[in-house]
Scaffold this motif. Structure first.
Motif, mmCIF file in Angstrom:
data_model
loop_
_atom_site.group_PDB
_atom_site.id
_atom_site.type_symbol
_atom_site.label_atom_id
_atom_site.label_comp_id
_atom_site.label_asym_id
_atom_site.label_seq_id
_atom_site.Cartn_x
_atom_site.Cartn_y
_atom_site.Cartn_z
ATOM 1 N N THR A 84 0.850 -1.190 0.000
ATOM 2 C CA THR A 84 0.000 0.000 0.000
ATOM 3 C C THR A 84 0.884 1.238 0.000
ATOM 4 O OG1 THR A 84 -1.660 -1.167 1.302
ATOM 5 C CG2 THR A 84 -1.823 1.215 1.268
ATOM 6 N N LEU A 85 0.451 2.262 -0.718
ATOM 7 C CA LEU A 85 1.143 3.552 -0.724
ATOM 8 C C LEU A 85 0.119 4.621 -0.344
ATOM 9 C CD1 LEU A 85 3.552 5.418 -1.364
ATOM 10 C CD2 LEU A 85 2.822 5.373 -3.754
ATOM 11 N N VAL A 86 0.413 5.359 0.732
ATOM 12 C CA VAL A 86 -0.476 6.423 1.211
ATOM 13 C C VAL A 86 0.326 7.719 1.199
ATOM 14 C CG1 VAL A 86 -1.864 7.256 3.146
ATOM 15 C CG2 VAL A 86 -1.710 4.790 2.695
ATOM 16 N N VAL A 87 -0.206 8.724 0.514
ATOM 17 C CA VAL A 87 0.474 10.016 0.389
ATOM 18 C C VAL A 87 -0.452 11.101 0.921
ATOM 19 C CG1 VAL A 87 1.615 11.607 -1.186
ATOM 20 C CG2 VAL A 87 1.612 9.163 -1.699
ATOM 21 N N THR A 88 0.060 11.913 1.851
ATOM 22 C CA THR A 88 -0.748 12.972 2.468
ATOM 23 C C THR A 88 -0.056 14.309 2.262
ATOM 24 O OG1 THR A 88 -1.492 11.405 4.143
ATOM 25 C CG2 THR A 88 -1.845 13.736 4.613
ATOM 26 N N THR A 89 -0.817 15.283 1.774
ATOM 27 C CA THR A 89 -0.262 16.622 1.586
ATOM 28 C C THR A 89 -0.085 17.283 2.947
ATOM 29 O OG1 THR A 89 -2.442 17.633 1.377
ATOM 30 C CG2 THR A 89 -1.396 16.892 -0.660
ATOM 31 N N GLY A 90 0.761 18.294 2.974
ATOM 32 C CA GLY A 90 1.016 19.024 4.214
ATOM 33 C C GLY A 90 0.021 20.156 4.420
ATOM 34 N N VAL A 91 0.316 20.993 5.397
ATOM 35 C CA VAL A 91 -0.581 22.109 5.728
ATOM 36 C C VAL A 91 -0.550 23.203 4.667
ATOM 37 C CG1 VAL A 91 -0.579 21.697 8.198
ATOM 38 C CG2 VAL A 91 1.190 23.155 7.205
ATOM 39 N N SER A 92 0.446 23.180 3.811
ATOM 40 C CA SER A 92 0.484 24.165 2.726
ATOM 41 C C SER A 92 -0.349 23.720 1.530
ATOM 42 C CB SER A 92 1.935 24.429 2.307
ATOM 43 O OG SER A 92 2.541 23.232 1.851
ATOM 44 N N GLY A 93 -0.897 22.504 1.573
ATOM 45 C CA GLY A 93 -1.788 22.029 0.514
ATOM 46 C C GLY A 93 -1.044 21.658 -0.756
ATOM 47 N N GLY A 94 -1.805 21.540 -1.821
ATOM 48 C CA GLY A 94 -1.243 21.172 -3.113
ATOM 49 C C GLY A 94 -1.883 19.896 -3.632
#
Length: 145
Positions: free
Chosen positions: A106-116
């Protein structure tokens, strides 16, 4: 009417009729047992070959988000290994070898507080899974391979 006294010729023995159904039943049982053994041996061979086959799992993350958190897990040799990298600016790539009866991850990618926006892509054994997430602390998940 004359009556005969004395010995008469013996009656010849009648041949016994042999029953065929026990032999037919025995042959059917032997064929069924042989078929079951062949099936079990064939399945065992396939499982052995599949569990020893090695595949390459390729993880990729692209996008314009900053400070991305990436968590990836890989199933290999009956176990799961999980890793996490933080504060990554895409692109990011990782390639792992895995083997065992159950392969993948599984690959899980989460953006940071700066978004994008982030895009995840996993390729394993000819199967590719992709996902996209946009926004602040948004998550894209690539699994099912």
């Amino acid at each position: 009417m004359t009556q005969q006294h004395g010995w008469s010729a013996p009656v010849p023995p009648q041949p016994r009729k042999r029953r065929k159904w026990p032999w037919v039943l025995l042959v059917l049982v032997l064929l069924l047992a042989g078929g079951c053994v062949a099936l079990v041996v064939g399945i065992g061979k396939e499982i052995g070959e599949e569990s020893g086959r090695e595949i390459t799992v390729r993880y990729e993350v692209t996008g314009d988000a900053k400070d991305v958190t990436i968590t990836y897990s890989t199933y290999s040799d009956g176990g799961t290994s999980q890793n996490q990298v933080t504060d990554i600016d895409p692109p990011w790539r990782k390639e792992l070898k895995t083997k065992g009866f159950i392969k993948g991850g599984t690959l899980v990618v989460t953006t940071g507080v700066s978004g994008g926006t982030v895009h995840c892509k996993v390729t394993a054994d000819g199967t590719t899974r992709t996902a996209t997430a946009s926004g602040v602390v948004a998550t894209a998940v690539c699994d099912g391979f």
